[in-house]
Write an enzyme that holds these catalytic residues in place. Structure first.
Site, mmCIF file in Angstrom:
data_model
loop_
_atom_site.group_PDB
_atom_site.id
_atom_site.type_symbol
_atom_site.label_atom_id
_atom_site.label_comp_id
_atom_site.label_asym_id
_atom_site.label_seq_id
_atom_site.Cartn_x
_atom_site.Cartn_y
_atom_site.Cartn_z
ATOM 1 C CB VAL A 174 45.945 58.237 42.442
ATOM 2 C CG1 VAL A 174 45.905 58.818 40.656
ATOM 3 C CG2 VAL A 174 45.528 56.367 42.279
ATOM 4 C CE LYS B 209 40.722 48.357 37.639
ATOM 5 N NZ LYS B 209 40.912 49.657 37.097
ATOM 6 C CB ALA C 174 44.308 47.050 26.690
ATOM 7 C CE1 TYR D 156 43.137 45.874 37.902
ATOM 8 C CE2 TYR D 156 42.164 43.913 36.715
ATOM 9 C CZ TYR D 156 42.878 45.196 37.022
ATOM 10 O OH TYR D 156 42.474 45.215 35.912
#
Length: 308
Positions: free
Chosen positions: A74, A169, A197, A165
């Site tokens: 990506v 985000k 998760a 991170y």
């Protein structure tokens, strides 16, 4: 109401395992044709193999669905364009994009190499930008599109050792807010998902009992809702362990202290009033802040709606 994705084409990045795999399996089970993208690398972004993506494709086909695999990065726009072209050449359109690909390179900011900061931002933020840019005109031309950005509580609220991170985000939330406005007239709806998760990124950080409760499949219903025809626009859904919430970026009514020499001192002395959440609201766009400030300064009269 049952969400039916028959005839829809979905591109899901980072779908060779964890959250992306569960998203792909669920969307395919509801009729979507799915391009499963995964670089096949480690959690820090190193390495690469098409085997992870192909395994998910095989699962989807075994269950009667339709899917193809792609191993593009990506972070490489040329590879992203090839990925989207593959979906279009195979099925004629792209209706859904789930920007899920990501890596971790955790360290405290004091110990973090700037190369690790840039890499995480490049994968999470620029990876989502690349994929979204590649489908944007397609979705606008067909007057239909559903895009999900994967944000995180680390960005929304902070997390020790995750400055890179968290920054990436939270940037995705800002991207979502603007693209949701720009895509609205062409029925392109853009939302964010903040998942919790038990993926490879959490291994070793939580006891096994909690990891079991946080199975990635418990998050995927939020994705299904956000890519449905009836999906909302510019929302931040949070999901984990079967629990779902909505995060909001709000604005308090604030207070006016003027521009006198002691304005800063007044601000510190009145922090409780500044933080008072009575009358707090979610601005429709960025201009609302300046409107509120001019209203507080007495330069704009409150409308009847605001006075309620």
């Amino acid at each position: 109401m049952s969400i039916d994705l028959s005839g829809r084409v979905a591109v899901i990045t980072g779908a060779g395992g964890g959250l992306g795999r569960e998203h792909a399996l669920l969307l395919a089970s509801r009729g979507a044709k799915v391009l499963v993208n995964d670089l096949g690398g480690a959690t820090d972004g190193t390495g690469g193999s098409l085997s992870a993506a192909q395994k998910v494709v095989d699962e989807i086909k075994a269950a009667g669905g339709d899917a193809i695999a792609n191993g593009g990065s990506v972070t490489d726009y040329a590879q992203v364009e090839e990925m989207v072209a593959l979906a279009v050449d195979t099925w004629g359109r792209v209706d859904i994009l789930v920007n899920n690909a990501g890596i971790l390179r955790d360290r405290t900011f004091a110990k973090m190499d700037l190369a690790d900061f840039r890499m995480v931002v490049d994968v999470h933020l620029m990876g989502a930008v690349n994929c979204t840019k590649a489908v944007w005109d397609i979705m606008r031309a067909q007057n239909y599109g559903r895009i999900v950005m994967t944000t995180s509580s680390s960005g929304l609220y902070g997390n020790f050792g995750q400055s890179n991170y968290g920054a990436a985000k939270m940037a995705l939330v800002g991207l979502m807010q603007t693209l949701g406005l720009e895509g609205e007239k062409n029925n392109v709806r853009v939302n964010c998902l903040a998942p919790t998760a038990a993926t490879r990124m959490l291994e070793g950080l939580l006891p096994q009992e909690k990891l079991d409760a946080l199975h990635p499949r418990a998050v995927s219903p939020a994705v299904l809702a956000l890519v449905a025809e009836e999906a909302p626009n510019r929302k931040i859904f949070c999901a984990g362990a079967g629990s779902f919430e909505q995060a909001n970026i709000t604005l308090t009514p604030g207070l006016y202290v003027g521009t006198a020499a002691d304005a800063a001192e007044q601000l510190l002395a009145n922090q409780d009033a500044l933080a008072n959440r009575d009358g707090e609201f979610i601005p429709a766009n960025g201009f609302v802040q300046s409107h509120l400030e001019l209203t507080n300064a007495g330069l704009i009269e409150k409308s009847a709606e605001e006075a309620l």
